[in-house]
Write an enzyme that holds these catalytic residues in place. Sequence first.
Site, PDB file in Angstrom:
ATOM      1  N   GLU A 117       0.830  -1.200   0.000  1.00 56.36           N
ATOM      2  CA  GLU A 117       0.000   0.000   0.000  1.00 56.36           C
ATOM      3  C   GLU A 117       0.867   1.254   0.000  1.00 56.36           C
ATOM      4  O   GLU A 117       1.923   1.297   0.605  1.00 56.36           O
ATOM      5  CB  GLU A 117      -0.922  -0.019   1.220  1.00 56.36           C
ATOM      6  CG  GLU A 117      -1.958  -1.115   1.080  1.00 56.36           C
ATOM      7  CD  GLU A 117      -2.938  -1.181   2.233  1.00 56.36           C
ATOM      8  OE1 GLU A 117      -4.099  -1.501   1.974  1.00 56.36           O
ATOM      9  OE2 GLU A 117      -2.561  -0.913   3.378  1.00 56.36           O
ATOM     10  N   CYS A 130       3.562   8.497   1.046  1.00 53.64           N
ATOM     11  CA  CYS A 130       4.048   7.565   2.069  1.00 53.64           C
ATOM     12  C   CYS A 130       4.238   6.208   1.396  1.00 53.64           C
ATOM     13  O   CYS A 130       3.276   5.593   0.940  1.00 53.64           O
ATOM     14  CB  CYS A 130       3.018   7.493   3.192  1.00 53.64           C
ATOM     15  SG  CYS A 130       3.469   6.345   4.489  1.00 53.64           S
ATOM     16  N   CYS A 137       6.136  -6.791   7.763  1.00 57.13           N
ATOM     17  CA  CYS A 137       7.283  -6.328   8.539  1.00 57.13           C
ATOM     18  C   CYS A 137       7.693  -7.458   9.479  1.00 57.13           C
ATOM     19  O   CYS A 137       6.830  -8.133  10.030  1.00 57.13           O
ATOM     20  CB  CYS A 137       6.883  -5.088   9.355  1.00 57.13           C
ATOM     21  SG  CYS A 137       8.264  -4.329  10.239  1.00 57.13           S
ATOM     22  N   CYS A 141       5.778  -4.609  16.433  1.00 60.46           N
ATOM     23  CA  CYS A 141       5.360  -3.545  17.346  1.00 60.46           C
ATOM     24  C   CYS A 141       3.884  -3.786  17.671  1.00 60.46           C
ATOM     25  O   CYS A 141       3.073  -4.002  16.765  1.00 60.46           O
ATOM     26  CB  CYS A 141       5.566  -2.185  16.700  1.00 60.46           C
ATOM     27  SG  CYS A 141       7.297  -1.927  16.233  1.00 60.46           S
ATOM     28  N   CYS A 144       0.905  -1.824  15.995  1.00 53.69           N
ATOM     29  CA  CYS A 144       0.954  -1.579  14.534  1.00 53.69           C
ATOM     30  C   CYS A 144       0.297  -2.718  13.762  1.00 53.69           C
ATOM     31  O   CYS A 144       0.620  -3.881  13.961  1.00 53.69           O
ATOM     32  CB  CYS A 144       2.408  -1.418  14.103  1.00 53.69           C
ATOM     33  SG  CYS A 144       2.617  -1.315  12.311  1.00 53.69           S
ATOM     34  N   CYS A 370      -1.486   6.215   9.606  1.00 56.57           N
ATOM     35  CA  CYS A 370      -0.269   5.542  10.103  1.00 56.57           C
ATOM     36  C   CYS A 370      -0.609   4.253  10.822  1.00 56.57           C
ATOM     37  O   CYS A 370      -1.462   4.225  11.680  1.00 56.57           O
ATOM     38  CB  CYS A 370       0.435   6.394  11.151  1.00 56.57           C
ATOM     39  SG  CYS A 370       0.979   7.955  10.607  1.00 56.57           S
TER      40      CYS A 370
END
Length: 393
Positions: A117, A130, A137, A141, A144, A370
């Site tokens: 994305e 962005c 990932c 975290c 997230c 975010c």
Amino acid sequence: MTDATAPITQDVLTIPRKLPEGGQMNLVGLTREQLRDALIAAGTPEKQAKMRVGQIWQWIYHWGVRDFAEMTNLAKDYRTLLAEKFVIEIPEIVTRQVSMDGTRKYLLRIAGGHEVEVVYIPEENRGTLCISSQVGCTLTCSFCHTGTQKLVRNLTAAEIVGQVMVARDDLNEWPVPGAPKDETRLVSNVVLMGMGEPLYNFDNVRDAMKVVMDGEGISLSRRRITLSTSGIVPEIAKTAEEIGCLLAISFHATTDEVRDRLVPVNKKWNIETLLNALRDYPRLSNSERITFEYVMLKGVNDSDADAKRLVKLIRGIPAKINLIPFNEWPGAPYERSDWERIEAFADIIYKAGYASPIRTPRGEDIMAACGQLKSATERARKSRAEIQAETGL
Ligand code: SAH
Ligand code: SF4
């Protein structure tokens, strides 16, 4: 909540660059040196190579041309040769969503059927793109959404540069030959704040940013590029020296105990180690300030004591603190801090002499804010061999 004790791994597939034997090589994402080597390998006389690199570079990155036939300052035979050996390929747009606030989110398909994305955020006097550096990932975290995605692969330099080119296509931003030069830029800033940890894909991110910064192409200055990292300490000095862009750190906590839970990579490189690495960054990269990103989680990291500790910790580092109200996602184990709490926190930091902007969530209605990014068609984790086979590279 994500298991904060899970081991931190970096077992990610990196796709080797496609070689010209047999198949065609994609020219997108090659540095000038790599492009030169590729052209020579394809039969370009060495004496002409530099000039050809300059011409082809301009066509691809200044004019946005994808078809060798349009490269009219090259001889016809040479264009034919290029078309035999090479392609100019960028990711394909699967869907494009436009938020009520004008934010655009693109879902892009890349080799192997994977998806990433990209988010475009228009503001009054700039437009920020962005971009992602990995599919998923490896870090976990706990606040997230991307960190909950199992399947991970590094993006190639072509796929990283390609995200910028896709946005320029969609926004119709390539210059028109003969038209007066338009200085207003729609994509004026790039932030590596999408999916993935950019410093775990360092070489491809560096090469991609070199292409994006090159003055004869997309030509974004290094001060208009911000790389956000969770704190991969050994790569920080390299980022300063080899990319030189602005740096943002996902800081998020003021004690190791809390940061271990929120950003588990802290167990490898704790707050003190991270801050020591950051002290040299502005000098090494010739940039002014480091951005500290701080996600506001209700009752977790948002007290006055946290704000005061934060100010003490970063003393001596030229910094600004970007407060990010937590963006919720399905199943998230946290809540956003109350607005008054965020303002009180910001006030303490501001009075200590630091800029402390509160980031307005953008594109929430399309899950583009975010930490909300995650490939829609996440599938079961595959083996390296399966992924490699699928990519066909
Ligand atoms: N992996 C890199 C870059 C991508 S994340 C990094 O962690 O820095 C971009 C920013 O969004 C980071 O500061 C990250 O901590 C923050 N973020 C992640 N999830 C979030 C959420 N749910 N709400 C608000 N910010 C979030
Ligand atoms: Fe990865 Fe950044 Fe999300 Fe952490 S915040 S899981 S490092 S993308």
